[in-house]
Enzyme design. Structure first.
Site, PDB file in Angstrom:
ATOM      1  N   LYS A  59       0.831  -1.212   0.000  1.00  0.00           N
ATOM      2  CA  LYS A  59       0.000   0.000   0.000  1.00  0.00           C
ATOM      3  C   LYS A  59       0.866   1.263   0.000  1.00  0.00           C
ATOM      4  CE  LYS A  59      -1.580   1.658   3.966  1.00  0.00           C
ATOM      5  NZ  LYS A  59      -1.469   3.071   4.342  1.00  0.00           N
ATOM      6  N   ARG A  87      -3.413  11.111   4.093  1.00  0.00           N
ATOM      7  CA  ARG A  87      -2.219  11.897   4.371  1.00  0.00           C
ATOM      8  C   ARG A  87      -1.169  11.796   3.264  1.00  0.00           C
ATOM      9  NH1 ARG A  87       1.446  13.877   7.960  1.00  0.00           N
ATOM     10  NH2 ARG A  87       3.248  12.913   7.017  1.00  0.00           N
ATOM     11  N   CYS A 141      -3.163  12.761  12.807  1.00  0.00           N
ATOM     12  CA  CYS A 141      -4.093  11.646  12.638  1.00  0.00           C
ATOM     13  C   CYS A 141      -4.117  10.884  13.944  1.00  0.00           C
ATOM     14  CB  CYS A 141      -3.691  10.775  11.457  1.00  0.00           C
ATOM     15  SG  CYS A 141      -2.163   9.909  11.741  1.00  0.00           S
ATOM     16  N   ILE A 149       8.511   6.174  17.305  1.00  0.00           N
ATOM     17  CA  ILE A 149       8.283   6.940  16.067  1.00  0.00           C
ATOM     18  C   ILE A 149       7.080   7.876  16.190  1.00  0.00           C
ATOM     19  CG2 ILE A 149       7.928   6.789  13.548  1.00  0.00           C
ATOM     20  CD1 ILE A 149      10.536   5.479  14.305  1.00  0.00           C
ATOM     21  N   ARG A 162      -8.554   0.332   4.820  1.00  0.00           N
ATOM     22  CA  ARG A 162      -7.608   1.223   4.145  1.00  0.00           C
ATOM     23  C   ARG A 162      -6.321   0.490   3.793  1.00  0.00           C
ATOM     24  NH1 ARG A 162      -7.421   7.153   6.693  1.00  0.00           N
ATOM     25  NH2 ARG A 162      -5.959   7.232   4.978  1.00  0.00           N
TER      26      ARG A 162
HETATM   27  C1  UD1 Z   1       5.323   6.469   6.412  1.00  0.00           C
HETATM   28  C2  UD1 Z   1       4.275   5.396   6.229  1.00  0.00           C
HETATM   29  C3  UD1 Z   1       3.691   4.973   7.574  1.00  0.00           C
HETATM   30  C4  UD1 Z   1       4.795   4.595   8.551  1.00  0.00           C
HETATM   31  C5  UD1 Z   1       5.828   5.715   8.642  1.00  0.00           C
HETATM   32  C6  UD1 Z   1       7.023   5.353   9.506  1.00  0.00           C
HETATM   33  C7  UD1 Z   1       3.413   5.944   4.028  1.00  0.00           C
HETATM   34  C8  UD1 Z   1       2.265   6.387   3.207  1.00  0.00           C
HETATM   35  N1  UD1 Z   1       3.246   5.885   5.362  1.00  0.00           N
HETATM   36  O1  UD1 Z   1       4.641   7.617   6.912  1.00  0.00           O
HETATM   37  O2  UD1 Z   1       2.829   3.847   7.368  1.00  0.00           O
HETATM   38  O3  UD1 Z   1       4.227   4.379   9.836  1.00  0.00           O
HETATM   39  O4  UD1 Z   1       6.327   6.033   7.320  1.00  0.00           O
HETATM   40  O5  UD1 Z   1       7.628   4.200   9.031  1.00  0.00           O
HETATM   41  O6  UD1 Z   1       4.449   5.586   3.502  1.00  0.00           O
HETATM   42  N2  UD1 Z   1       8.705  13.697  11.041  1.00  0.00           N
HETATM   43  C9  UD1 Z   1       9.097  14.972  11.437  1.00  0.00           C
HETATM   44  N3  UD1 Z   1       9.041  15.985  10.537  1.00  0.00           N
HETATM   45  C10 UD1 Z   1       8.611  15.793   9.257  1.00  0.00           C
HETATM   46  C11 UD1 Z   1       8.222  14.507   8.849  1.00  0.00           C
HETATM   47  C12 UD1 Z   1       8.285  13.465   9.780  1.00  0.00           C
HETATM   48  O7  UD1 Z   1       9.485  15.167  12.585  1.00  0.00           O
HETATM   49  O8  UD1 Z   1       8.574  16.754   8.494  1.00  0.00           O
HETATM   50  C13 UD1 Z   1       8.746  12.575  12.017  1.00  0.00           C
HETATM   51  C14 UD1 Z   1       7.358  12.042  12.334  1.00  0.00           C
HETATM   52  O9  UD1 Z   1       6.697  12.786  13.329  1.00  0.00           O
HETATM   53  C15 UD1 Z   1       7.688  10.641  12.804  1.00  0.00           C
HETATM   54  C16 UD1 Z   1       8.904  10.255  11.948  1.00  0.00           C
HETATM   55  O10 UD1 Z   1       9.418  11.469  11.427  1.00  0.00           O
HETATM   56  O11 UD1 Z   1       8.090  10.668  14.148  1.00  0.00           O
HETATM   57  C17 UD1 Z   1       8.576   9.319  10.810  1.00  0.00           C
HETATM   58  O12 UD1 Z   1       7.617   9.911   9.964  1.00  0.00           O
HETATM   59  P1  UD1 Z   1       7.637   9.693   8.401  1.00  0.00           P
HETATM   60  O13 UD1 Z   1       8.744   8.763   8.040  1.00  0.00           O
HETATM   61  O14 UD1 Z   1       7.589  11.015   7.723  1.00  0.00           O
HETATM   62  O15 UD1 Z   1       6.257   8.944   8.156  1.00  0.00           O
HETATM   63  P2  UD1 Z   1       5.359   9.034   6.867  1.00  0.00           P
HETATM   64  O16 UD1 Z   1       6.202   9.142   5.656  1.00  0.00           O
HETATM   65  O17 UD1 Z   1       4.292  10.045   7.069  1.00  0.00           O
END
Ligand code: UD1
Length: 433
Positions: free
Chosen positions: A35, A105, A129, A342, A412
């Site tokens: 996904k 998202r 979320c 995380i 989802r």
């Molecule tokens: C993706 C996955 C999700 C998974 C996550 C972590 C998709 C669609 N979703 O989400 O299923 O749980 O990776 O493996 O691929 N962070 C910041 N600043 C930012 C962006 C992120 O601090 O600008 C932090 C977040 O709060 C979190 C960590 O980085 O603590 C990981 O987030 P991120 O890797 O960005 O997750 P997603 O890409 O949203």
């Protein structure tokens, strides 16, 4: 008795899974396409005027939502049972509607390719979320480093590339945390930028590598995906491609856990062991035996021992399997410690597991799970996608019937979870109202 109009809809629309626990599983479970990979690969269609055909697409509501969002930009979407064709020849809009972005998202990640292709993009902030606040500051900082002017006003991120050609330029980006989404957004943005981009502290997740492979199949120049330093040399244009998405490592992990929690033997395929390294070693530590056969893996489980686990970015233990693994540990012998590092709000399933008789003590982001001999069936609520899967797993092992609500989350991310589990001996019924 008269039911008032205000109450009636809630009473009638309450779809749930009813799981009769205690059945051993046997046979083989087929893993769908990933996904999280599919959603991002779909966004890459915005980078080309030629059609992108993606195969091994899972039949999920999130995929339909992403198709709808791409449609709002003018992409023509055609979908079959396990494929999708996306034609971004004529983009008509660079703005995404709030309702659509808020419902998915990952659609925020379209900001990178839109900006690279059109020089302008306006996407509402996706907001938090169920599992945490989920900032996008790393995406924004990276786009600025590639020459975009980005403002955030009234909840909308507006990005524009100044200059005559409206073309992003290459740059060095150092991510403060190895965000999967930011790495993907910036790879897509850099693919059509002028010159070379280097992303330092990039995410290592297999979905990032899958995106790099797709970009290369479209004529892009990407090196180093899967390492902390990814180099992208922008090209003038990208062409179409026909590409198969990798298998879903989180669905595969959930199936292995279904075998473990029911103390069964199952084959799960297709499965790429390197994508699940940390999960496989935790399953072995718990006492399961695993046998890879090139395409899939057979798991045999009998006695499950307690262990400690801490979620980490890849190749560490994935946060998306923390809740499902906790269901298993709730049935282990001994006390386990589970640390979520995380997402700040990803232990809501603890309260639901406790309703099923699990013995869990919380301390901040740490759960101490003392295994019990039997979980007991109860009505429970899945609070997010993976928490819902954790409830289903717990239900498979529990005495009596577990009724899992929150299927809007489950659907989802899992393609026909109850159908697949029933095919190997589970007894699960979807009740619609
Ligand atoms: C993706 C996955 C999700 C998974 C996550 C972590 C998709 C669609 N979703 O989400 O299923 O749980 O990776 O493996 O691929 N962070 C910041 N600043 C930012 C962006 C992120 O601090 O600008 C932090 C977040 O709060 C979190 C960590 O980085 O603590 C990981 O987030 P991120 O890797 O960005 O997750 P997603 O890409 O949203």
């Amino acid at each position: 008795m008269t039911v008032t109009a205000a109450v009636a809809p809630q009473l009638m629309v309450n779809p749930r899974l009813e799981i009769l626990g205690g059945h051993r599983l046997s046979g083989e479970l087929r893993v769908s396409g990933a996904k999280n990979s599919a959603l991002v690969l779909m966004a890459a269609c915005l980078l080309s005027t030629q059609p992108l055909r993606l195969r091994n697409i899972p039949p999920l509501t999130d995929i339909a939502a992403m198709g709808e969002i791409l449609g709002a930009f003018g992409v023509k979407v055609e979908r079959g049972a396990d494929w999708i064709e996306l034609d971004g020849a004529h983009l008509t809009h660079s703005t995404a509607p709030y309702e659509l972005v808020n419902s998915l998202r990952a659609s925020f990640f379209c900001i990178g390719p839109l900006l690279a292709r059109l020089g302008v993009a306006k996407i509402p902030l996706p907001g938090g979320c169920q599992i945490g606040s989920r900032p996008v500051i790393e995406h924004v900082r990276g786009l600025k480093a590639l020459g975009a002017q980005v403002t955030i006003d009234h909840g909308v991120v507006s990005a524009v590339v100044p200059g005559r050609g409206h073309r992003l330029h290459g740059g060095h980006i150092h991510l403060e945390c190895p965000s999967v989404g930011a790495t993907e957004t910036l790879m897509m943005a850099a693919a059509l930028a002028d010159g070379e981009t280097v992303i330092h502290n990039a995410a290592l997740e297999p979905e990032v590598v899958d995106l790099a492979s797709l970009l290369i199949a479209m004529g892009g120049k990407v090196r180093g995906a899967g390492t902390p330093t990814i180099t992208i040399v922008g090209v003038e244009r990208l062409h179409g491609a026909d590409y198969a998405v990798i298998p879903d490592r989180i669905e595969a992990g959930t199936f292995l856990l279904a075998a473990a929690i029911t103390r069964s033997e199952l084959r799960v395929a297709p499965l790429i062991p390197d994508h699940l390294g940390a999960v496989l070693s935790k399953l072995e530590e718990a006492g399961c035996s695993l046998e890879a056969d090139g395409i899939g893996m057979t798991i045999r489980a009998d006695r499950i021992e307690a262990l400690d686990l801490r979620t980490q970015p890849f190749p560490g233990f994935p946060t998306d399997l923390q809740a499902p693994f906790m269901s298993l540990l709730a049935t282990a012998s001994g006390t386990s410690m589970v640390v979520e590092t995380i997402f700040e709000n990803r232990l809501q399933h603890v309260a639901e597991l406790q309703r099923m008789g699990a013995s869990i003590r919380m301390q901040g982001n740490t759960a101490f799970v003392e295994g019990v001999a039997r979980l007991s069936g109860a009505p429970v609520q899945g609070t997010d996608l993976r928490a819902s899967a954790a409830m289903v797993l717990a239900g498979l092992a529990a005495d009596g019937t577990t009724s899992v609500q929150g299927l809007e989350f489950l659907d989802r991310g899992y393609a026909d979870l109850e159908g697949k589990l029933n095919s190997v001996g589970a007894v699960i019924r979807r009740v619609h109202g």
